[in-house]
Write an enzyme that holds these catalytic residues in place. Sequence first.
Site, PDB file in Angstrom:
ATOM      1  N   ASP A  39       0.895  -1.146   0.017  1.00  0.00           N
ATOM      2  CA  ASP A  39      -0.025   0.021   0.195  1.00  0.00           C
ATOM      3  C   ASP A  39       0.845   1.171  -0.096  1.00  0.00           C
ATOM      4  OD1 ASP A  39      -2.018  -1.695   0.215  1.00  0.00           O
ATOM      5  OD2 ASP A  39      -2.605  -1.111   2.355  1.00  0.00           O
ATOM      6  N   LYS A 107     -23.729  18.678  15.218  1.00  0.00           N
ATOM      7  CA  LYS A 107     -24.779  17.942  14.107  1.00  0.00           C
ATOM      8  C   LYS A 107     -24.246  18.870  12.833  1.00  0.00           C
ATOM      9  CE  LYS A 107     -29.261  16.350  13.141  1.00  0.00           C
ATOM     10  NZ  LYS A 107     -29.505  16.753  11.891  1.00  0.00           N
ATOM     11  N   GLU A 163     -20.778  12.621   7.569  1.00  0.00           N
ATOM     12  CA  GLU A 163     -21.525  13.661   6.978  1.00  0.00           C
ATOM     13  C   GLU A 163     -20.433  14.120   6.001  1.00  0.00           C
ATOM     14  OE1 GLU A 163     -24.363  13.998   8.264  1.00  0.00           O
ATOM     15  OE2 GLU A 163     -25.208  15.797   7.366  1.00  0.00           O
ATOM     16  N   LYS A 266     -24.971  11.325  22.535  1.00  0.00           N
ATOM     17  CA  LYS A 266     -25.355   9.755  22.278  1.00  0.00           C
ATOM     18  C   LYS A 266     -24.584   9.148  23.694  1.00  0.00           C
ATOM     19  CE  LYS A 266     -24.647   8.717  17.487  1.00  0.00           C
ATOM     20  NZ  LYS A 266     -23.849   7.834  16.501  1.00  0.00           N
ATOM     21  N   CYS A 380      -7.552  52.466   4.745  1.00  0.00           N
ATOM     22  CA  CYS A 380      -7.785  51.320   5.696  1.00  0.00           C
ATOM     23  C   CYS A 380      -8.191  52.255   6.854  1.00  0.00           C
ATOM     24  CB  CYS A 380      -6.395  50.984   6.071  1.00  0.00           C
ATOM     25  SG  CYS A 380      -6.432  49.959   7.628  1.00  0.00           S
ATOM     26  N   CYS A 396      -5.601  45.201   3.967  1.00  0.00           N
ATOM     27  CA  CYS A 396      -4.616  46.263   4.220  1.00  0.00           C
ATOM     28  C   CYS A 396      -3.295  45.525   4.282  1.00  0.00           C
ATOM     29  CB  CYS A 396      -4.919  46.959   5.325  1.00  0.00           C
ATOM     30  SG  CYS A 396      -3.615  47.900   6.164  1.00  0.00           S
TER      31      CYS A 396
HETATM   32 ZN   LIG Z   1      -4.297  49.388   7.921  1.00  0.00          ZN
END
Ligand SMILES: [Zn+2]
Length: 635
Positions: A39, A107, A163, A266, A380, A396
Amino acid sequence: MSFESLPADWATWDVAQLEQSVRYHNRQYWDANAPVISDYDYDRIVEKLKRLRPDSEVLNEMGPSGAAAGEPVHHAHAMLSLDKAYDEKTLLHWATKFNGDLVMTPKVDGVACSIRYDASGRLVVAATRGSGSVGENITANVSRISDVPTRIDTDVEVEVRGEVYLPLSTFESMKGDFANPRNTAAGALKQKDPDKSARVGLRFFLYDVIGNVVDTEIDKFTLGARWGFNPVEHRLVAREQVQAGYDEYVERRDDLDFEIDGVVFKANRLDEQKRLGATAHHPRYAIAYKLQGESAQTVLRDVEWSVSRTGALTPVGLVDPVSLSGATVTRISLHNWGLVQSKKLSLNATVIAMRRGGVIPHLEHVVEPGDQMLFPPATCPSCGSIPVVDGEFIECRNRSACPAQVVGVLSHFAKVTGIEGFGQVWLETFVAAGVLMSPIDFYKLQRADLLNFDRMGETLADKLLGQVEASKAMPLAVFLQSLGIADLGKTASETLATQFNSLDRIRAISAEDLEVIPGFGQLLAERIPKGLAEQRQLIDQLITFIDIQAVENADPPDGPLIGQSFLFTGTLTQMTRSEAQSRLAELGGKAASGVSKSLTYLVVGDAGRAGSKLAKAQKLGVRVLSEADFMTLLE
Ligand SMILES: [Zn+2]
């Protein structure tokens, strides 16, 4: 089984040679069930091919041939949905029905997926939940997800559930009209072309393992991680901690890189789960405590820009006061410039603001456009320099000369290293005075410097200096995280610290070293060494003050079983497998993950279920212990 080694010149192979080789070994492995290389070697040629030709057709051909996308798949075990709770009382009542701790996980709001592996560890089929008894075949696309191994180390059939989700950072960087990350993930899973699906950047969190011999939910996560999965974050909680655990997720919700719609609890012990069983719809041993969001309509009147420690300018919307979850809201998060553009947001627009938990509400959608276009900020707001607009982000780049960024860097450093007392206002004051310009300055602070400031008494000055002093003994993982390198967050820092256990070694790592670590993708693997190099000066200075602590569990092992490895098969009757493993660790022994020549002992619990591990161990001449023998050894 003995394997051939790769030809000596394999490192010089071109794409065509690599493709031919991978294709050949795929057939040997998947179809003929007779792999000729290890592998490890197989992974090396695949990785090389991925690097040289990421879009190679051959990379689509992993996995068993003939799995037809979209075909119905009958689940071996029904995929039930979870029972729901909306308050602590319901949850606590549920938790009185069984013994042992609870396991808490977020979840994740993605697409539930079942992945089956055969008794030789090969991925056989992946399917959506569908009706719960019949799902849809998504094998080709799932086997391309970086968190899903196509082979695992098992000698029994297992089903992994989890999931499939799209990280929010990935979703936000996508151009397109997808409604939300979950729909995007669902669409990508049904994509006919696995290559296109793979480019979306789906990820997978493991949350269940069915069919293997373990005793607890926590064991499942440990096992899953050993197989190369990314287990969903999880921890044991006592009953009195469930509400606090839930509240924590409500707080963290907007900081997570995935969407969640609740917190799952659970029963940790599988024997208790078995005793509780299931209704026709839900297992009785698990419950989802749902998160709730509240939304309200208001009008956007102005936009302010705030500066993060990395220099990102993020828009904050000022809205007409509106009540959300009992609080009056006047400011909402607009995420980034890209969102402002994609929602065609304008001043005086009517918008829906949504609040989830205690965090700042965000713009959910625009009901009616306003009358005044929005522009990126000309300067900024912190340092006045001209920001750079880069796609959907505005930045910035004045870095250490931009006070807001310096405050952000210092605040991050103090938070991670546990230096308390330097609140936002003090940091701004110290930065404005030039006393603190870099984390290194914490360690150069003098009592007299501090006492020069108004409102700074001797008690406070001593307290601050004491905090700085106490931070000097710093665990390696904390040190790494404190540097504020993008992608080197808590989890990645802890993984690096455990794997390498030395700052010098970590500073010398390459992208190739990192790529093979589970949970580190190619992107992370490239960014971390670069980030460390960029912070070279800061690191060099910090280590003259800081005493970096080695990882605790990496102390040289000691004990009567030192150098001996143990593998368990079948069920132990006198203790759980995890208890046995921790006893072993105390005595200096090691738990092995598979049968090999180097294994010292195979411990056979319930002999009837020992199966192929026992046969393999006997063939290799590995010593076999009964549970009673093993108990004697522990004494
Ligand atoms: Zn800045």
